[in-house]
Design a protein around this motif. Structure first.
Motif, PDB file in Angstrom:
ATOM      1  N   GLU A   1       0.816  -1.218   0.000  1.00 44.38           N
ATOM      2  CA  GLU A   1       0.000   0.000   0.000  1.00 44.38           C
ATOM      3  C   GLU A   1       0.848   1.267   0.000  1.00 44.38           C
ATOM      4  OE1 GLU A   1      -2.595  -0.292   3.321  1.00 44.38           O
ATOM      5  OE2 GLU A   1      -3.650  -2.071   2.591  1.00 44.38           O
ATOM      6  N   PHE A   2       2.152   1.142   0.221  1.00 45.80           N
ATOM      7  CA  PHE A   2       3.031   2.309   0.265  1.00 45.80           C
ATOM      8  C   PHE A   2       3.581   2.627  -1.120  1.00 45.80           C
ATOM      9  CE2 PHE A   2       3.722   0.923   4.795  1.00 45.80           C
ATOM     10  CZ  PHE A   2       3.114   2.027   5.363  1.00 45.80           C
ATOM     11  N   THR A   3       3.778   3.895  -1.360  1.00 43.67           N
ATOM     12  CA  THR A   3       4.508   4.370  -2.544  1.00 43.67           C
ATOM     13  C   THR A   3       5.448   5.479  -2.100  1.00 43.67           C
ATOM     14  OG1 THR A   3       2.764   5.964  -3.064  1.00 43.67           O
ATOM     15  CG2 THR A   3       2.659   3.804  -4.177  1.00 43.67           C
ATOM     16  N   VAL A   4       6.431   5.775  -2.950  1.00 47.62           N
ATOM     17  CA  VAL A   4       7.373   6.849  -2.655  1.00 47.62           C
ATOM     18  C   VAL A   4       7.234   7.911  -3.739  1.00 47.62           C
ATOM     19  CG1 VAL A   4       9.782   7.493  -2.328  1.00 47.62           C
ATOM     20  CG2 VAL A   4       8.958   5.274  -1.500  1.00 47.62           C
ATOM     21  N   HIS A   5       7.006   9.151  -3.290  1.00 50.53           N
ATOM     22  CA  HIS A   5       6.970  10.293  -4.202  1.00 50.53           C
ATOM     23  C   HIS A   5       8.275  11.076  -4.038  1.00 50.53           C
ATOM     24  CE1 HIS A   5       2.367  10.568  -5.073  1.00 50.53           C
ATOM     25  NE2 HIS A   5       2.826   9.315  -5.108  1.00 50.53           N
ATOM     26  N   TYR A   6       8.584  11.846  -5.061  1.00 49.19           N
ATOM     27  CA  TYR A   6       9.872  12.535  -5.073  1.00 49.19           C
ATOM     28  C   TYR A   6       9.641  14.010  -5.380  1.00 49.19           C
ATOM     29  CZ  TYR A   6      11.459   7.732  -5.389  1.00 49.19           C
ATOM     30  OH  TYR A   6      11.675   6.387  -5.145  1.00 49.19           O
ATOM     31  N   GLN A   7      10.214  14.884  -4.526  1.00 44.24           N
ATOM     32  CA  GLN A   7      10.115  16.331  -4.729  1.00 44.24           C
ATOM     33  C   GLN A   7      11.496  16.876  -5.093  1.00 44.24           C
ATOM     34  OE1 GLN A   7       8.932  18.733  -1.341  1.00 44.24           O
ATOM     35  NE2 GLN A   7       7.984  20.272  -2.677  1.00 44.24           N
ATOM     36  N   PRO A   8      11.570  17.629  -6.196  1.00 40.88           N
ATOM     37  CA  PRO A   8      12.883  18.102  -6.651  1.00 40.88           C
ATOM     38  C   PRO A   8      13.467  19.189  -5.760  1.00 40.88           C
ATOM     39  CG  PRO A   8      11.149  18.998  -8.039  1.00 40.88           C
ATOM     40  CD  PRO A   8      10.495  18.009  -7.120  1.00 40.88           C
ATOM     41  N   VAL A   9      14.772  19.194  -5.673  1.00 42.20           N
ATOM     42  CA  VAL A   9      15.543  20.247  -5.014  1.00 42.20           C
ATOM     43  C   VAL A   9      16.439  20.845  -6.088  1.00 42.20           C
ATOM     44  CG1 VAL A   9      17.204  20.812  -3.212  1.00 42.20           C
ATOM     45  CG2 VAL A   9      15.493  19.027  -2.817  1.00 42.20           C
ATOM     46  N   VAL A  10      16.313  22.172  -6.320  1.00 40.36           N
ATOM     47  CA  VAL A  10      17.019  22.806  -7.441  1.00 40.36           C
ATOM     48  C   VAL A  10      18.042  23.800  -6.920  1.00 40.36           C
ATOM     49  CG1 VAL A  10      14.960  22.513  -8.894  1.00 40.36           C
ATOM     50  CG2 VAL A  10      15.322  24.671  -7.644  1.00 40.36           C
ATOM     51  N   SER A  11      18.959  24.164  -7.822  1.00 39.22           N
ATOM     52  CA  SER A  11      19.957  25.180  -7.455  1.00 39.22           C
ATOM     53  C   SER A  11      19.301  26.545  -7.455  1.00 39.22           C
ATOM     54  CB  SER A  11      21.124  25.161  -8.452  1.00 39.22           C
ATOM     55  OG  SER A  11      20.678  25.533  -9.743  1.00 39.22           O
ATOM     56  N   ALA A  12      19.730  27.406  -6.554  1.00 40.58           N
ATOM     57  CA  ALA A  12      19.117  28.721  -6.423  1.00 40.58           C
ATOM     58  C   ALA A  12      19.424  29.609  -7.632  1.00 40.58           C
ATOM     59  CB  ALA A  12      19.601  29.404  -5.148  1.00 40.58           C
ATOM     60  N   GLU A  13      20.537  29.412  -8.258  1.00 37.49           N
ATOM     61  CA  GLU A  13      20.929  30.285  -9.363  1.00 37.49           C
ATOM     62  C   GLU A  13      20.323  29.823 -10.687  1.00 37.49           C
ATOM     63  OE1 GLU A  13      22.371  33.111  -9.008  1.00 37.49           O
ATOM     64  OE2 GLU A  13      22.594  32.804  -6.850  1.00 37.49           O
ATOM     65  N   GLY A  14      20.630  28.631 -11.103  1.00 37.67           N
ATOM     66  CA  GLY A  14      20.187  28.186 -12.428  1.00 37.67           C
ATOM     67  C   GLY A  14      18.859  27.458 -12.437  1.00 37.67           C
ATOM     68  N   GLY A  15      18.393  26.995 -11.295  1.00 35.61           N
ATOM     69  CA  GLY A  15      17.132  26.283 -11.246  1.00 35.61           C
ATOM     70  C   GLY A  15      17.221  24.856 -11.757  1.00 35.61           C
ATOM     71  N   THR A  16      18.455  24.339 -11.900  1.00 30.51           N
ATOM     72  CA  THR A  16      18.612  22.965 -12.357  1.00 30.51           C
ATOM     73  C   THR A  16      18.423  22.001 -11.193  1.00 30.51           C
ATOM     74  OG1 THR A  16      20.983  23.088 -11.969  1.00 30.51           O
ATOM     75  CG2 THR A  16      20.196  23.626 -14.200  1.00 30.51           C
ATOM     76  N   ILE A  17      17.916  20.794 -11.507  1.00 33.51           N
ATOM     77  CA  ILE A  17      17.645  19.800 -10.476  1.00 33.51           C
ATOM     78  C   ILE A  17      18.962  19.247  -9.947  1.00 33.51           C
ATOM     79  CG2 ILE A  17      16.583  17.583  -9.979  1.00 33.51           C
ATOM     80  CD1 ILE A  17      14.533  18.177 -12.128  1.00 33.51           C
ATOM     81  N   GLU A  18      19.136  19.269  -8.633  1.00 34.94           N
ATOM     82  CA  GLU A  18      20.326  18.702  -8.011  1.00 34.94           C
ATOM     83  C   GLU A  18      20.012  17.393  -7.272  1.00 34.94           C
ATOM     84  OE1 GLU A  18      22.570  21.314  -5.620  1.00 34.94           O
ATOM     85  OE2 GLU A  18      22.931  22.779  -7.217  1.00 34.94           O
ATOM     86  N   SER A  19      18.788  17.271  -6.755  1.00 33.47           N
ATOM     87  CA  SER A  19      18.425  16.055  -6.024  1.00 33.47           C
ATOM     88  C   SER A  19      16.911  15.986  -5.883  1.00 33.47           C
ATOM     89  CB  SER A  19      19.084  16.028  -4.640  1.00 33.47           C
ATOM     90  OG  SER A  19      18.592  17.111  -3.843  1.00 33.47           O
ATOM     91  N   PHE A  20      16.466  14.837  -5.353  1.00 30.03           N
ATOM     92  CA  PHE A  20      15.061  14.657  -5.011  1.00 30.03           C
ATOM     93  C   PHE A  20      14.973  14.208  -3.556  1.00 30.03           C
ATOM     94  CE2 PHE A  20      14.685  14.296  -9.580  1.00 30.03           C
ATOM     95  CZ  PHE A  20      13.456  14.855  -9.863  1.00 30.03           C
ATOM     96  N   GLU A  21      13.947  14.704  -2.882  1.00 30.84           N
ATOM     97  CA  GLU A  21      13.663  14.186  -1.534  1.00 30.84           C
ATOM     98  C   GLU A  21      12.588  13.125  -1.651  1.00 30.84           C
ATOM     99  OE1 GLU A  21      12.200  15.502   2.973  1.00 30.84           O
ATOM    100  OE2 GLU A  21      12.381  17.031   1.404  1.00 30.84           O
TER     101      GLU A  21
END
Length: 781
Positions: A542-562
């Motif tokens: 019944e569990f799933t994992v969702h992922y929220q992006p963490v981006v760089s403050a300057e370029g807005g590129t994705i650096e990681s997911f929580e």
């Protein structure tokens, strides 16, 4: 002390005058033998009455229509009246055992038996002439049955039974003679003679056996008392009083036990000697009052315990005694034994104290608190008032116990108990329920404001610092209150209600007081249902994992997911993590669930570009588990994910809960190459000491500060600037959480945050949607 001559208690073979109750020799207590005879007649009184009334009914039915009605019913009424009058006295006292009886009581039985025999003997004289042969036979059967039953059943009274048989059989013989049945009359006379002889023989045998049994019992009593007096232990002694309750023939051991001479005790009242200085004041103990009552009522007693003051010290004595009577039934006094049971009493008191008081703090334990609450509820119900129960739980006590050890924790509990004891009045009782939980029974809870004042005083008093073995310790307290009978009509229900109120106080972070509300029970039931469903969620997928992006403050590129856990239950629907994560932690389910999240997140990260990391939240429960580091290694090994791509997020609370043990675990994770992030920095128990001991890679700034800074709140702006400056100096990155608007983004960029996480750049999303973000990046590129 007087001694009983053994020859005086030996059974004698009585002569016939004694058997018939005409004389009573002086060498034996015949009053007790006579009492045994009377007791037998009393026990058989219901049966005798029933037989008499049945016989009367049979004869009336037989002669009705043949004999004159007036004569017949007059005889029946006379017989019934005599039988009822005789049985009345016997039935009234049938349940009471007579201890002694006199000759006059035996003669009274003889008189009644004779009257019954005369009334019954009139039947064959009056009605024989009206009988047919069949009726005559039936009347013969009834009369002889009564004679035989009396001869065998009441032979214990030879004189009374003998008169009964003689009168009955004589009347029967005369009745038969009057109608010309001469030989039948002879048979009746012979039958009566034989029954009389048999009755006398059986009565004599009963009296011999009764006297022998009583003599043996007397000997056994004397021997038992003598053996107890002269026992080698020297712990028992004999005592004896006369009819006026004064001591006679004082035993040397009895005098020694009192610390007095035998001459000083002789002829002195027993109660006065035992009461001591309290005799004049009349302030007697309950045991002495009971002894006085037993002596007054002339009742036997056994193992009666009472306090006796000897040489200024209280001793506890155990007394047993029986009344003495002479052969005429006159009261002579008491004879008994006593022993000093002070040592046993003190041992019993100590055991009782241990059973009702907490050995560490000296406060009443759970048993006594529960009993006191039950009494308070009974009083409240009787007077239609209110009582209350407060449950207290210490905040941050476990951290002290874990870091400084249980001896320090125990000493801290004793200090807490001292403070609680000092706050209690006669209207409250405080006890320790176990661990770091305490309870307070408030006998008068009619004023809600007073309850709140007591709770606030408890919290404030227990939250003051403690000095224990050169340690300054700080703890707090949470309080939950339930009022009876409103919140529970039984002790168990009221404690349960207070526990639910305490649970809310703990959920609020501690240091607070809550009163029970019905909604709390609803929440508890929901929590129970949630826990049951949660235990089956893993195996049911019944569990799933969702992922929220963490981006760089300057370029807005994705650096990681929580990685964020989500739960979709068929019955409950989508359950918020804020609801089920605390339940999982309390139910010790967070370990297996967290391990599953870790494995799933690592496997998913292998589908992302090599420079993208995955962040997984770790609870204090997981970090404190001995096998946590092994589970991290296992997740990396099975997924083949490089350690530097895994970031574990912890909150400051793990340090408060597990002490220096958390630092050691985090150091092992850093040695593996795993990155660490400190989540919700500034919202909990902030300590720069942890940052200096553990090399965190990222500090995450809570959303509350981001929102405050975007509104130009000075405190929020100052905190973020300080955190960013500190992180930069320590070589750490800062992540601003909960960025949702362009204004918030501009603010955190201006303040120097390096990474951004929030709805502005992406909500938590399923794994396939997260992967599509990389496809979009490639397409744009």
């Amino acid at each position: 002390m007087s001694r009983t001559n053994p020859s005086s208690t030996a059974p004698v073979v009585p002569d016939w005058r004694t058997v018939l109750g005409l004389t009573e020799p002086n060498e034996f207590d015949w009053g007790r033998v006579r009492a045994a005879q009377v007791n037998v007649t009393r026990r058989l009184a219901p049966l005798r009455l029933a037989i008499s009334l049945l016989g009367i009914a049979v004869l009336i039915g037989m002669f009705r229509g043949h004999a004159p009605s007036l004569l017949l019913y007059g005889w029946g009424g006379l017989c019934s009246t005599v039988a009822l009058l005789m049985a009345h006295g016997q039935l009234r006292n049938r349940k009471w055992q007579v201890q002694t009886a006199t000759q006059s009581e035996l003669h009274r039985e003889t008189l009644w038996s004779t009257l019954v025999a005369v009334s019954w003997g009139a039947a064959p004289l009056l009605f024989s002439r009206y009988c047919s042969p069949a009726d005559l036979l039936l009347m013969w059967a009834v009369c002889t049955t009564l004679v035989a039953a009396t001869a065998f059943g009441l032979s214990v009274l030879p004189l009374a039974t003998g008169f009964y048989i003689v009168v009955m059989t004589t009347c029967l013989a005369l009745g038969m003679w009057s109608i010309g049945l001469t030989w039948v009359a002879y048979v009746a006379a012979v039958f009566g003679t034989l029954m009389t002889l048999a009755c006398l023989s059986a009565g004599r045998t009963f009296i011999i056996h009764a006297s022998a049994g009583l003599a043996l019992a007397e000997k056994n009593e004397v021997v038992s008392l003598l053996l107890r007096e002269f026992d080698d232990s020297g712990g028992d002694w004999m005592w004896q009083t006369d009819a006026s309750k004064c001591l006679t023939h004082v035993s040397p051991r009895f005098a020694f036990a009192l610390g007095m001479d035998t001459e000083m005790l002789d002829t002195k009242p027993l109660l006065q000697i035992l009461a001591g200085a309290a005799w004049e004041a009349g302030n007697f103990s309950a045991g002495l009052r009971e002894l006085a009552e037993r002596l007054k009522m002339r009742e036997s007693f056994s193992d009666l315990i009472l306090p006796v003051t000897i040489g200024g010290e209280i001793h506890w004595w155990e007394l047993s005694a029986s009344p003495r009577f002479d052969e005429r039934g006159s009261f002579l006094g008491f004879r008994g034994v006593g022993s000093d049971v002070t040592a046993q009493r003190r041992s019993a008191d100590k055991i009782n104290h241990m059973a009702r008081f907490d050995t560490l703090t000296g406060l009443p334990n759970r048993l006594q608190v529960t009993e006191a609450l039950g009494e308070a509820m009974s009083e409240a119900d009787r007077w239609r008032s209110k009582c209350a129960f407060m449950m207290i739980d210490l905040d941050r006590f476990k951290a002290i116990n874990d870091t400084l050890g249980h001896p320090i924790g125990d000493r801290l509990l004793t200090r807490v108990a001292e403070r609680l004891r000092g706050m209690m009045t006669e209207k409250e009782l405080c006890g320790r329920l176990g661990g770091d939980e305490f309870g307070v029974v408030v006998r008068d809870a009619s004023d809600p404001a007073r309850l709140n004042r007591i709770a606030r005083e408890i919290i404030e008093t227990l939250s003051k610092p403690y000095e224990v073995d050169q340690h300054t310790l700080y703890i707090g307290a949470s309080v939950g209150t339930a009022v009876g009978p409103r919140d529970g009509r039984t002790v168990e229900m009221l404690i349960r209600s207070a526990d639910l109120a305490l649970y809310r106080s703990k959920d609020q972070g501690g240091g607070s007081h809550n009163t029970y509300e019905p909604q709390l029970h609803v929440h508890a039931e929901e929590r129970r249902v949630l826990e049951i469903a949660l235990r089956k969620a893993l195996e049911r997928n019944e569990f799933t994992v969702h992922y929220q992006p963490v981006v760089s403050a300057e370029g807005g590129t994705i650096e990681s997911f929580e990685a964020l856990l989500r739960w979709n239950n068929p019955e409950l629907g989508n359950v918020s993590p804020a609801r089920f994560v605390p339940v999982a932690e309390d139910a010790r389910l967070i370990g297996p669930i967290g391990e599953w999240v870790l494995r799933t997140a690592c496997q998913e990260a292998m589908r992302w570009p090599d420079h993208i990391r995955v962040a997984v939240n770790v609870s204090a429960e997981q970090l404190g588990h001995p096998g946590f580091v092994t589970s991290v290694i296992s997740a990396l090994s099975h997924s083949r994910l490089h350690a530097h791509r895994l970031e574990l997020e912890v909150t400051e609370s793990v340090f408060m809960r597990e002490g220096t043990g958390a630092v050691a675990v985090l150091d092992q994770l850093l040695a593996l190459g795993v990155r660490l992030a400190l989540d919700d920095f500034g919202t909990g128990y902030s300590s720069l000491g942890y940052l200096s001991k553990t090399k965190f890679n990222t500090i995450k700034i809570d959303r509350s500060f981001v929102q405050g800074a975007s509104k130009n709140a000075p405190e929020a702006l100052a905190i973020i600037r300080a955190v960013v400056a500190m992180a930069d100096s320590l070589g750490m990155a800062t992540t601003a959480e909960g960025v949702e608007t362009e204004q918030e983004l501009a603010t955190v960029r201006k303040l120097g945050c390096r990474k951004i996480q929030g709805y502005l750049f992406g909500r938590p999303m399923p794994a396939p949607e997260a992967r599509r973000l990389f496809d979009v990046d490639r397409a744009v590129a």
